[in-house]
Design a protein around this motif. Structure first.
Motif, short mmCIF file in Angstrom:
data_model
loop_
_atom_site.label_atom_id
_atom_site.label_comp_id
_atom_site.label_asym_id
_atom_site.label_seq_id
_atom_site.Cartn_x
_atom_site.Cartn_y
_atom_site.Cartn_z
N PHE A 28 -1.18 28.19 -44.31
CA PHE A 28 -0.53 27.45 -43.17
C PHE A 28 -1.64 26.63 -42.45
O PHE A 28 -2.93 27.00 -42.70
CB PHE A 28 -0.09 28.52 -42.22
N ASP A 29 -1.04 25.41 -42.13
CA ASP A 29 -2.28 24.43 -41.53
C ASP A 29 -2.61 25.14 -40.07
O ASP A 29 -1.78 24.72 -39.02
CB ASP A 29 -1.70 23.05 -41.36
N LEU A 30 -3.60 25.85 -40.01
CA LEU A 30 -3.85 26.33 -38.63
C LEU A 30 -5.27 26.15 -38.29
O LEU A 30 -6.06 26.20 -39.08
CB LEU A 30 -3.54 28.04 -38.54
N GLU A 31 -5.67 26.10 -37.03
CA GLU A 31 -7.08 26.06 -36.19
C GLU A 31 -7.42 27.66 -36.46
O GLU A 31 -6.62 28.54 -36.28
CB GLU A 31 -7.01 25.52 -35.03
N ALA A 51 -5.26 34.45 -33.01
CA ALA A 51 -4.11 34.73 -32.43
C ALA A 51 -2.99 35.36 -33.09
O ALA A 51 -2.42 36.34 -32.66
CB ALA A 51 -3.74 33.57 -31.47
N ILE A 52 -2.66 34.91 -34.25
CA ILE A 52 -1.46 35.42 -35.02
C ILE A 52 -1.89 36.68 -35.57
O ILE A 52 -1.25 37.84 -35.68
CB ILE A 52 -0.90 34.62 -36.08
N MET A 53 -3.18 36.88 -36.11
CA MET A 53 -3.73 38.10 -36.68
C MET A 53 -3.78 39.14 -35.75
O MET A 53 -3.41 40.24 -36.11
CB MET A 53 -5.09 37.80 -37.22
N GLU A 54 -4.21 38.84 -34.62
CA GLU A 54 -4.29 39.97 -33.47
C GLU A 54 -3.06 40.01 -32.60
O GLU A 54 -3.05 40.72 -31.60
CB GLU A 54 -5.39 39.38 -32.36
N ASN A 62 4.02 27.87 -35.73
CA ASN A 62 5.54 28.05 -35.82
C ASN A 62 5.89 28.54 -37.20
O ASN A 62 6.98 29.35 -37.52
CB ASN A 62 6.22 26.93 -35.22
N THR A 63 5.56 27.76 -38.11
CA THR A 63 5.70 28.02 -39.54
C THR A 63 5.39 29.34 -39.93
O THR A 63 6.27 30.17 -40.84
CB THR A 63 5.36 26.93 -40.53
N ALA A 64 4.37 29.91 -39.76
CA ALA A 64 3.72 31.06 -39.96
C ALA A 64 4.70 32.20 -39.48
O ALA A 64 4.96 33.08 -40.00
CB ALA A 64 2.37 31.25 -39.60
N MET A 65 4.91 32.02 -38.06
CA MET A 65 5.49 32.98 -37.39
C MET A 65 7.22 33.03 -37.78
O MET A 65 7.53 33.99 -37.88
CB MET A 65 5.70 32.81 -35.78
N MET A 89 -4.94 21.25 -32.86
CA MET A 89 -3.88 22.29 -32.34
C MET A 89 -2.64 22.02 -33.47
O MET A 89 -2.40 20.67 -33.54
CB MET A 89 -3.25 22.08 -30.95
N SER A 90 -2.09 22.99 -34.05
CA SER A 90 -1.26 22.74 -35.09
C SER A 90 -0.07 23.69 -34.69
O SER A 90 0.34 24.58 -35.25
CB SER A 90 -1.60 22.98 -36.35
N GLN A 91 0.90 23.05 -33.91
CA GLN A 91 2.17 23.78 -33.31
C GLN A 91 3.14 24.10 -34.65
O GLN A 91 3.59 25.13 -34.61
CB GLN A 91 2.83 23.23 -32.29
#
Length: 96
Positions: free
Chosen positions: A34-37, A43-46, A7-10, A1-3
């Motif tokens: 971004f460092d994302l799982e 979740a961000i894409m959708e 958060n950086t992407a958002m 998990m990479s909060q």
């Protein structure tokens, strides 16, 4: 998990109209920086607000990103769309 990655992407989407356009036009390319799982990326894409909250994303950034992607002007319809995704969820303590 990479909060931090989420958060950086958002934050980037909230802060930059160009990044909103990049997220919409080529989400894979935009989110690779971004460092994302994989589940966070999806979740961000959708715009899956519930999944973002459960993954530990900051609620302020989730809301601001959703407004940018769904259109910058506030409306009750957008607020209702956002809140419906959070129905039944509980906010954790938020540290900024």
């Amino acid at each position: 998990m990479s909060q931090l990655g989420m958060n950086t992407a958002m934050w980037s989407v909230y802060h930059s109209r160009e990044d909103v356009d990049r997220l919409i036009s080529d989400p894979d390319a935009f989110l690779r920086q971004f460092d994302l799982e994989e589940d966070e990326r999806r979740a961000i894409m959708e715009q899956d607000i519930r999944a973002l909250l459960r993954a530990g994303a900051h609620p302020f950034l989730m809301y601001k990103m959703a407004l940018r992607v769904w259109g910058t002007q506030f409306s009750m319809e957008k607020l209702q769309r956002y809140l419906c995704q959070l129905e039944g969820e509980h906010l954790r303590d938020i540290i900024t």
